[in-house]
Enzyme design. Structure first.
Site, PDB file in Angstrom:
ATOM      1  CG  ASN A 125      -4.261   5.528  13.346  1.00 40.44           C
ATOM      2  OD1 ASN A 125      -5.068   6.380  13.697  1.00 40.44           O
ATOM      3  ND2 ASN A 125      -3.150   5.823  12.691  1.00 40.44           N
ATOM      4  CD  GLU A 148      -2.889  -1.228   2.272  1.00 41.43           C
ATOM      5  OE1 GLU A 148      -3.959  -1.760   1.973  1.00 41.43           O
ATOM      6  OE2 GLU A 148      -2.685  -0.683   3.360  1.00 41.43           O
ATOM      7  CB  CYS A 172       2.478  -1.840  13.747  1.00 48.09           C
ATOM      8  SG  CYS A 172       2.819  -1.681  11.983  1.00 48.09           S
ATOM      9  CB  CYS A 226       0.551   5.873  11.574  1.00 52.05           C
ATOM     10  SG  CYS A 226       1.246   7.377  10.979  1.00 52.05           S
ATOM     11  CB  CYS A 244       2.777   7.510   3.367  1.00 54.35           C
ATOM     12  SG  CYS A 244       3.178   6.377   4.689  1.00 54.35           S
ATOM     13  N   GLY A 290       6.710  -1.709   6.466  1.00 52.72           N
ATOM     14  CA  GLY A 290       8.098  -2.155   6.543  1.00 52.72           C
ATOM     15  C   GLY A 290       9.040  -1.235   7.278  1.00 52.72           C
ATOM     16  CD  GLU A 291      13.165  -0.002  10.438  1.00 54.93           C
ATOM     17  OE1 GLU A 291      12.189   0.455  11.062  1.00 54.93           O
ATOM     18  OE2 GLU A 291      14.162   0.691  10.156  1.00 54.93           O
ATOM     19  CB  SER A 341       9.130   4.499  15.806  1.00 51.64           C
ATOM     20  OG  SER A 341       8.767   4.970  14.527  1.00 51.64           O
ATOM     21  CG  LEU A 342      11.628   7.023  22.060  1.00 46.10           C
ATOM     22  CD1 LEU A 342      12.946   6.373  21.690  1.00 46.10           C
ATOM     23  CD2 LEU A 342      11.855   8.493  22.456  1.00 46.10           C
ATOM     24  CG  HIS A 343       6.455   3.577  19.883  1.00 46.89           C
ATOM     25  ND1 HIS A 343       5.757   4.590  19.252  1.00 46.89           N
ATOM     26  CD2 HIS A 343       6.982   2.813  18.895  1.00 46.89           C
ATOM     27  CE1 HIS A 343       5.859   4.435  17.951  1.00 46.89           C
ATOM     28  NE2 HIS A 343       6.591   3.377  17.714  1.00 46.89           N
ATOM     29  CB  CYS A 382       5.642  -2.506  16.522  1.00 46.28           C
ATOM     30  SG  CYS A 382       7.325  -2.003  16.121  1.00 46.28           S
ATOM     31  CB  CYS A 411       7.314  -4.979   9.254  1.00 44.42           C
ATOM     32  SG  CYS A 411       8.655  -4.185  10.171  1.00 44.42           S
ATOM     33  CB  SER A 457       9.731   6.639   9.816  1.00 42.67           C
ATOM     34  OG  SER A 457       9.287   6.263  11.103  1.00 42.67           O
TER      35      SER A 457
HETATM   36  N1  SAH Z   1       8.927   0.878  10.375  1.00 44.69           N
HETATM   37  C1  SAH Z   1       9.082   2.263  10.476  1.00 44.69           C
HETATM   38  C2  SAH Z   1       8.206   3.032   9.509  1.00 44.69           C
HETATM   39  C3  SAH Z   1       6.808   2.530   9.275  1.00 44.69           C
HETATM   40  S1  SAH Z   1       5.696   2.687  10.626  1.00 44.69           S
HETATM   41  C4  SAH Z   1       8.819   2.719  11.910  1.00 44.69           C
HETATM   42  O1  SAH Z   1       8.325   1.943  12.696  1.00 44.69           O
HETATM   43  O2  SAH Z   1       9.179   3.843  12.202  1.00 44.69           O
HETATM   44  C5  SAH Z   1       5.347   4.430  10.622  1.00 44.69           C
HETATM   45  C6  SAH Z   1       4.915   4.983  11.964  1.00 44.69           C
HETATM   46  O3  SAH Z   1       3.585   4.509  12.305  1.00 44.69           O
HETATM   47  C7  SAH Z   1       5.805   4.576  13.117  1.00 44.69           C
HETATM   48  O4  SAH Z   1       6.127   5.698  13.903  1.00 44.69           O
HETATM   49  C8  SAH Z   1       4.931   3.617  13.880  1.00 44.69           C
HETATM   50  O5  SAH Z   1       5.298   3.526  15.221  1.00 44.69           O
HETATM   51  C9  SAH Z   1       3.563   4.181  13.678  1.00 44.69           C
HETATM   52  N2  SAH Z   1       2.490   3.234  13.947  1.00 44.69           N
HETATM   53  C10 SAH Z   1       2.491   1.900  13.764  1.00 44.69           C
HETATM   54  N3  SAH Z   1       1.308   1.353  14.099  1.00 44.69           N
HETATM   55  C11 SAH Z   1       0.517   2.378  14.509  1.00 44.69           C
HETATM   56  C12 SAH Z   1      -0.839   2.452  14.958  1.00 44.69           C
HETATM   57  N4  SAH Z   1      -1.614   1.376  15.057  1.00 44.69           N
HETATM   58  N5  SAH Z   1      -1.322   3.667  15.293  1.00 44.69           N
HETATM   59  C13 SAH Z   1      -0.552   4.779  15.189  1.00 44.69           C
HETATM   60  N6  SAH Z   1       0.723   4.768  14.755  1.00 44.69           N
HETATM   61  C14 SAH Z   1       1.268   3.574  14.418  1.00 44.69           C
HETATM   62 FE1  SF4 Z   2       7.489  -2.561  11.371  1.00 45.83          FE
HETATM   63 FE2  SF4 Z   2       7.298   0.070  11.817  1.00 45.83          FE
HETATM   64 FE3  SF4 Z   2       5.126  -1.514  12.042  1.00 45.83          FE
HETATM   65 FE4  SF4 Z   2       7.099  -1.663  13.854  1.00 45.83          FE
HETATM   66  S1  SF4 Z   2       5.768   0.095  13.439  1.00 45.83           S
HETATM   67  S2  SF4 Z   2       6.094  -3.394  12.869  1.00 45.83           S
HETATM   68  S3  SF4 Z   2       8.878  -1.337  12.581  1.00 45.83           S
HETATM   69  S4  SF4 Z   2       6.273  -1.108  10.180  1.00 45.83           S
END
Ligand code: SAH
Ligand code: SF4
Length: 347
Positions: free
Chosen positions: A292, A91, A118, A335, A104, A161-162, A216-218, A115, A111, A193
């Site tokens: 989300n 996508e 995600c 996201c 985007c 993906g990463e 991405s820290l979280h 996480c 991936c 990212s």
């Molecule tokens: N893999 C990379 C880039 C893709 S994810 C990364 O993790 O940074 C892009 C962003 O979306 C990241 O900051 C990720 O933490 C965030 N993200 C993933 N799942 C999400 C969700 N369910 N709700 C909001 N943000 C989310």
């Molecule tokens: Fe992969 Fe980024 Fe989703 Fe984490 S947030 S699973 S690194 S795409």
């Protein structure tokens, strides 16, 4: 060979290896990246006649096929479902934020980082995307925009993906997108990212890549972070922060830190203080992304009041912080909502 996999230098070498002058490689490049043609223009009188059969027999131009094109109700987000040559789907999302058009793009099918909140992480890893599969996502979006008289200027690698796990293909794609004889996008308008792939960040630093970096820290302690981001066990925060500091110092730039805000998990003022302390020595900008919804995770988005309180704490540490608007949720283009669709989707 897919010509979209090649940067201009490699295309030139290919054309020279066939016995033609470099100027003809520039001509082909122009077809692909200035005129955005979906195939070589075989009527182009400037291309030598005997180059055309060579191109036809030895080169291909594969672009993913459009399977679905979904527009969000508010008109700000458009999601393209694209099918790759081997049948996998990815996508790509086009977003409009205060007049700026941003694509985007995805860097992998699935991936490997896992996480838990995600959708892409929930589906697991299938494969890396090739350079051509990345570049053609951007071409697809740019063509759609040009049809409506607009131009693409910003790219974020925040799709599936990463990106730093697929470093070489992503960086070659960025070189192609920034090439001055083609799309000529500005490196600083391209954001990569990463979930915190430390070797990738160190390589970006070493190569002094002219792009924007988002991390991405979280979670601001290893315990909090590892509960959401399993990869944290491999590259703990101390190591990640060290790599970030070196990046910021060497390239003299700030880093965007992404924080997916999850109700009662990581949205407390104490956690905001921990972020403030963690980022004190790094020029930073924090983006708060309210969670989300995804099928595989039950958490709730942090509420508005918590987001504003978080922001206020970071202000005490002089860390600028933006609360991201939630966009594209009705078409699952927000996201972390992107995932592979096995069956054909009708938009
Ligand atoms: N893999 C990379 C880039 C893709 S994810 C990364 O993790 O940074 C892009 C962003 O979306 C990241 O900051 C990720 O933490 C965030 N993200 C993933 N799942 C999400 C969700 N369910 N709700 C909001 N943000 C989310
Ligand atoms: Fe992969 Fe980024 Fe989703 Fe984490 S947030 S699973 S690194 S795409």
């Amino acid at each position: 060979m897919n010509l979209y996999d090649l940067n201009r230098k490699h295309l030139t070498q290919l054309v020279e290896s066939w016995g033609f002058r470099p100027i003809h490689a520039d001509r082909i490049w122009k077809h692909l990246y200035s005129r955005l043609l979906p195939s070589i223009d075989y009527t182009d009188k400037h291309l030598p006649k005997d180059l055309l059969p060579k191109l036809q027999s030895e080169a291909s131009l594969f672009s993913p096929l459009l399977e679905a094109d979904a527009k969000s109700c508010d008109g700000f987000t458009r999601k393209f479902l694209l099918r790759l040559e081997d049948g996998e789907t990815i996508e790509t999302v086009l977003m409009r934020y205060s007049g700026r058009m941003t694509a985007c793009v995805s860097s992998q099918v699935g991936c490997a980082m896992g996480c838990i909140f995600c959708a892409t992480g929930q589906m697991g890893f299938t494969r890396h995307l090739s350079t051509g599969e990345i570049v053609t996502q951007v071409l697809h979006v740019d063509r759609a925009l040009r049809d409506q008289g607009e131009k693409l200027r910003n790219i974020v690698f925040m799709g599936m993906g990463e990106p730093l796990h697929n470093y070489d293909s992503v960086m070659t794609a960025i070189d192609i997108l920034c090439d001055q004889k083609g799309l000529s996008l500005a490196g600083k308008r391209i954001s990569v990212s990463t979930v915190g792939h430390v070797p990738g960040i160190r390589r970006l630093t070493k190569e002094k890549r002219n792009i924007s970096l988002a991390v991405s820290l979280h979670g601001a302690t290893d315990e909090d972070r590892n509960a959401l981001v399993p990869l944290g066990r491999r590259w703990p925060l101390a190591e990640l922060m060290d790599a970030c500091r070196q990046y910021a110092e060497t390239l003299d730039r700030h880093i965007f830190f992404e924080w997916t805000l999850i109700d009662k998990k990581n949205d407390s003022p104490e956690q905001a203080h921990a972020v403030g302390k963690l980022l004190q020595k790094i020029p930073s900008h924090v983006n708060l992304i309210p969670l989300n919804p995804t099928q595989g995770y039950e958490g709730k988005p942090g509420n508005n009041a918590a987001a504003h309180a978080f922001q206020a704490v970071l202000a005490k540490y002089q860390i600028p912080c933006t609360i991201r608007q939630r966009r594209g949720i009705d078409v699952a283009a927000g996201c972390g909502q992107l995932k592979e669709l096995k069956q054909k989707v009708v938009s």
